[in-house]
Structure formats: structure tokens, C-alpha cells
Design a protein around this motif. Structure first.
Motif, PDB file in Angstrom:
ATOM      1  N   ALA A  58     -10.736   5.228  -4.730  1.00 41.56           N
ATOM      2  CA  ALA A  58     -11.518   6.438  -4.440  1.00 41.56           C
ATOM      3  C   ALA A  58     -11.803   7.251  -5.703  1.00 41.56           C
ATOM      4  O   ALA A  58     -12.694   8.103  -5.710  1.00 41.56           O
ATOM      5  CB  ALA A  58     -10.791   7.307  -3.415  1.00 41.56           C
TER       6      ALA A  58
ATOM      7  N   ASP B  43       4.767   2.034   5.318  1.00 44.51           N
ATOM      8  CA  ASP B  43       4.363   3.368   5.754  1.00 44.51           C
ATOM      9  C   ASP B  43       5.574   4.267   5.995  1.00 44.51           C
ATOM     10  O   ASP B  43       6.474   3.914   6.748  1.00 44.51           O
ATOM     11  CB  ASP B  43       3.552   3.215   7.050  1.00 44.51           C
ATOM     12  CG  ASP B  43       2.437   4.233   7.127  1.00 44.51           C
ATOM     13  OD1 ASP B  43       1.945   4.636   6.044  1.00 44.51           O
ATOM     14  OD2 ASP B  43       2.068   4.639   8.239  1.00 44.51           O
TER      15      ASP B  43
ATOM     16  N   GLY C  14      -6.434  -3.311  -0.355  1.00 44.38           N
ATOM     17  CA  GLY C  14      -7.628  -3.553   0.455  1.00 44.38           C
ATOM     18  C   GLY C  14      -8.884  -3.589  -0.395  1.00 44.38           C
ATOM     19  O   GLY C  14      -9.766  -4.440  -0.197  1.00 44.38           O
ATOM     20  N   ALA C  15      -8.970  -2.674  -1.364  1.00 46.19           N
ATOM     21  CA  ALA C  15     -10.161  -2.623  -2.214  1.00 46.19           C
ATOM     22  C   ALA C  15     -10.270  -3.858  -3.106  1.00 46.19           C
ATOM     23  O   ALA C  15     -11.370  -4.360  -3.366  1.00 46.19           O
ATOM     24  CB  ALA C  15     -10.123  -1.353  -3.077  1.00 46.19           C
TER      25      ALA C  15
ATOM     26  N   GLY D 185      -3.887   7.686  -4.063  1.00 47.66           N
ATOM     27  CA  GLY D 185      -4.974   6.802  -3.650  1.00 47.66           C
ATOM     28  C   GLY D 185      -4.718   5.332  -3.930  1.00 47.66           C
ATOM     29  O   GLY D 185      -5.492   4.482  -3.515  1.00 47.66           O
ATOM     30  N   SER D 186      -3.608   5.000  -4.644  1.00 46.95           N
ATOM     31  CA  SER D 186      -3.368   3.582  -4.939  1.00 46.95           C
ATOM     32  C   SER D 186      -2.937   2.818  -3.694  1.00 46.95           C
ATOM     33  O   SER D 186      -2.926   1.585  -3.714  1.00 46.95           O
ATOM     34  CB  SER D 186      -2.344   3.417  -6.064  1.00 46.95           C
ATOM     35  OG  SER D 186      -1.071   3.872  -5.675  1.00 46.95           O
ATOM     36  N   ARG D 187      -2.595   3.530  -2.588  1.00 44.05           N
ATOM     37  CA  ARG D 187      -2.276   2.772  -1.371  1.00 44.05           C
ATOM     38  C   ARG D 187      -3.512   2.042  -0.842  1.00 44.05           C
ATOM     39  O   ARG D 187      -3.394   1.116  -0.050  1.00 44.05           O
ATOM     40  CB  ARG D 187      -1.677   3.678  -0.289  1.00 44.05           C
ATOM     41  CG  ARG D 187      -2.627   4.679   0.334  1.00 44.05           C
ATOM     42  CD  ARG D 187      -1.844   5.581   1.299  1.00 44.05           C
ATOM     43  NE  ARG D 187      -2.666   6.596   1.946  1.00 44.05           N
ATOM     44  CZ  ARG D 187      -3.067   7.729   1.362  1.00 44.05           C
ATOM     45  NH1 ARG D 187      -2.743   7.994   0.093  1.00 44.05           N
ATOM     46  NH2 ARG D 187      -3.799   8.600   2.021  1.00 44.05           N
ATOM     47  N   PHE D 188      -4.685   2.460  -1.285  1.00 47.27           N
ATOM     48  CA  PHE D 188      -5.906   1.753  -0.886  1.00 47.27           C
ATOM     49  C   PHE D 188      -6.269   0.617  -1.855  1.00 47.27           C
ATOM     50  O   PHE D 188      -7.304  -0.027  -1.703  1.00 47.27           O
ATOM     51  CB  PHE D 188      -7.070   2.739  -0.767  1.00 47.27           C
ATOM     52  CG  PHE D 188      -6.838   3.811   0.271  1.00 47.27           C
ATOM     53  CD1 PHE D 188      -6.774   3.485   1.614  1.00 47.27           C
ATOM     54  CD2 PHE D 188      -6.643   5.134  -0.108  1.00 47.27           C
ATOM     55  CE1 PHE D 188      -6.535   4.463   2.575  1.00 47.27           C
ATOM     56  CE2 PHE D 188      -6.399   6.125   0.846  1.00 47.27           C
ATOM     57  CZ  PHE D 188      -6.348   5.787   2.189  1.00 47.27           C
TER      58      PHE D 188
ATOM     59  N   PRO E 118       0.825  -1.221   0.000  1.00 47.52           N
ATOM     60  CA  PRO E 118       0.000   0.000   0.000  1.00 47.52           C
ATOM     61  C   PRO E 118       0.854   1.265   0.000  1.00 47.52           C
ATOM     62  O   PRO E 118       0.940   1.969   0.996  1.00 47.52           O
ATOM     63  CB  PRO E 118      -0.819  -0.151   1.292  1.00 47.52           C
ATOM     64  CG  PRO E 118       0.029  -0.992   2.187  1.00 47.52           C
ATOM     65  CD  PRO E 118       0.839  -1.887   1.311  1.00 47.52           C
TER      66      PRO E 118
ATOM     67  N   ASP F  99      -0.401  -7.328   3.929  1.00 43.05           N
ATOM     68  CA  ASP F  99       0.325  -6.185   3.385  1.00 43.05           C
ATOM     69  C   ASP F  99       1.742  -6.095   3.952  1.00 43.05           C
ATOM     70  O   ASP F  99       1.971  -6.391   5.125  1.00 43.05           O
ATOM     71  CB  ASP F  99      -0.408  -4.879   3.740  1.00 43.05           C
ATOM     72  CG  ASP F  99      -1.680  -4.688   2.932  1.00 43.05           C
ATOM     73  OD1 ASP F  99      -1.901  -5.464   1.967  1.00 43.05           O
ATOM     74  OD2 ASP F  99      -2.449  -3.764   3.257  1.00 43.05           O
TER      75      ASP F  99
END
Ligand code: MN
Length: 271
Positions: A247, A72, A38-39, A32-35, A22, A68
Motif C-alpha cells: 500500500a 492473526d 498476497g501482493a 502494511g507488510s502483512r499484505f 502476514p 499463509d
């Protein structure tokens, strides 16, 4: 949450391991690709395990979802090192995250396969030498892979600078907007160990709008799966699917398309 029907294989003998990365710290236009990881896992709960196209079922496959990697706050050098450290035995399958994650994964795969060839499905060349001062980022990742001396095949490409396209014509084995394989190229790569990287933006934005840098005139999902399927039986040393930014797609279809693609890639290459 783990990817649809993943499980611990008895004795740890899973052929493939999914790992989320992520990371979107260098994204230049829309983050937004860090989500994405999960998506994609979430969307996988809504699709079937069976692929009518391939006549295979994920339930018959021993693969694991390793969760993951903790990325971070890392810079891109630490990111690459973290990915190399985390690369599992067997067939690693990374879920991005931005395209930068491919560099560490390719370097990890190349430790076991010095003659590794990289196949990239992407709207963009990703061949800049640097971008806004960064040598390692989503816009330069394939240039760094070329610098490492890896042969590169580029499919679906329809955006980049004039200099990037000139470089691609000189240095890539193949660079084309069409995702279909020229037969002689398939003969060339089929005997080699391959790393497969799929940027979701290779697809037309009508099919997958949830990505940071969409480009018009992209491939259809069916054409992409056919292109992947051309490599059935090839030696795959690693693979990834990157740049899903949920998103940016209120309809939610991009993660579903991505989850379907993950299923087809597992069924094609993790058996
Ligand atoms: Mn791209």
C-alpha cells in the motif's frame, strides 16, 4: 492465489515450500507488510517463469506454495512458535510480513543445523537490544539471533544507532553497505549451512519504495541478485523475503520486484 507456476510435487518431494507470514504487529513507523505475501503472489502472475540472467525456468522446478501461516492476533512469542511448527521439510521460503518472522524460521532451521550461519541483506542493522520496550520485534531480530550464538553476515547495511554499528563491528562476521562479498568471506561461509534473509529495503527506495522504513543510497536489484548468486552451490537451510508493504507504493513496482527476486532465489537455491 499461489505463486507463479508453483505446484504439488509428485510424492511431496518438492525441494522448496513458499509460506506467507502476514504479520506486521510490531511495525513502528508504517504498517502494511502483512499484505506482502498476497501482493507478491498477485504480482508473480505478471512476470515470466524464465530468467534470462540465470538461464533457468521455474517451470522446470518442483516447488510448492503452502499458503499463509495463521498468525492473526499472535504476540511475538506465539508467532515464533507458530513459524517453528509450520516450517516444512526441505527448503522453507517465507514471505513476510515484518522482519520479526525471521527469528522463528532461523530457530527452526537451527534444529537441523546447529552450525547455521545467517546472511542478512538489509538497510538496517536490526541489532537493538530492545525497542520501545519490546525484546522481540523488527528492530531487534538480528540481536536475538546473535544472542542465540549464530554467526551473522550483514550486507547492504546503512542505518542504525552508533551502538548497533559498534556491536556489528565486534560480533558480525561482516557488516558493510556494499552487498558484494569479499572473496575470503565467501570462502568462510560456503561450506556452512546458511539461512538467507532479504529485507526488501536493502534495495534503493527508487527501486522498491513500498516498505515501512525506506533508506536512501541502497543497492540496485542487479547488485542484489549478483550478491545472492555468489552463494550458488552453497547449502541453504532456509530463506525469507520480508517487509514488502504494497500500500506504500501506488506504482505497484515493489511487489513485482519482490516476485522477480523470489523467482531468482528459487532458481538459484531450490534446484
Ligand atoms: Mn530493514
Amino acid at each position: 492465489m499461489t505463486f507463479l507456476s508453483s505446484r504439488r510435487a509428485a510424492g511431496g518431494t518438492a525441494r522448496a515450500t513458499l509460506l506467507g507470514v502476514p504479520y506486521d504487529a510490531t511495525a513502528s513507523f508504517r504498517r502494511g507488510s502483512r499484505f506482502g505475501p498476497g501482493a507478491i503472489r498477485d504480482a508473480s502472475q505478471s512476470i515470466e517463469t524464465y530468467s534470462p540472467r540465470l538461464d533457468r525456468d521455474l517451470d522446470d522446478l518442483a516447488f510448492t506454495d503452502g499458503g499463509d501461516i495463521d498468525v492473526d492476533g499472535l504476540d511475538t512469542a506465539a508467532l515464533g512458535a507458530a513459524i517453528e511448527r509450520a516450517s516444512p521439510p526441505g527448503l522453507p521460503f517465507l514471505l513476510g510480513g515484518e522482519h520479526t518472522i525471521t527469528l522463528g524460521a532461523v530457530r527452526a532451521a537451527a534444529r537441523a543445523h546447529s552450525d547455521l550461519t545467517v546472511v542478512q541483506w538489509d538497510a538496517h542493522t536490526d541489532l537493538r537490544d530492545d525497542y520501545e520496550g519490546a525484546r522481540v520485534c523488527h528492530a531487534t531480530v538480528m540481536r536475538r539471533i546473535l544472542d542465540d550464538g549464530r554467526p551473522l553476515v550483514q550486507l547492504g547495511i546503512r542505518a542504525g544507532t552508533k551502538a548497533e554499528f559498534e556491536l556489528a563491528r565486534r560480533r558480525s562476521l561482516h557488516c558493510a553497505q556494499d552487498v558484494a562479498w569479499p572473496p575470503d568471506l565467501l570462502d568462510t561461509v560456503r561450506g556452512r549451512p546458511l539461512y538467507l534473509t532479504v529485507d526488501i529495503d536493502v534495495l534503493d527506495p527508487g527501486e522498491a519504495p513500498g516498505t515501512g522504513n525506506p533508506e536512501p543510497d541502497g543497492a540496485s536489484y542487479a547488485a542484489l541478485v549478483d550478491s545472492l548468486r555468489s552463494l550458488a552451490g552453497a547449502r541453504i537451510a532456509g530463506m525469507d523475503l520480508v517487509e514488502v508493504a504494497p500500500a506504500l507504493d501506488p506504482s505497484g513496482r515493489t511487489p513485482i520486484v519482490a516476485a522477480s527476486l523470489v523467482r531468482e532465489m528459487l532458481l538459484l537455491f531450490a534446484t
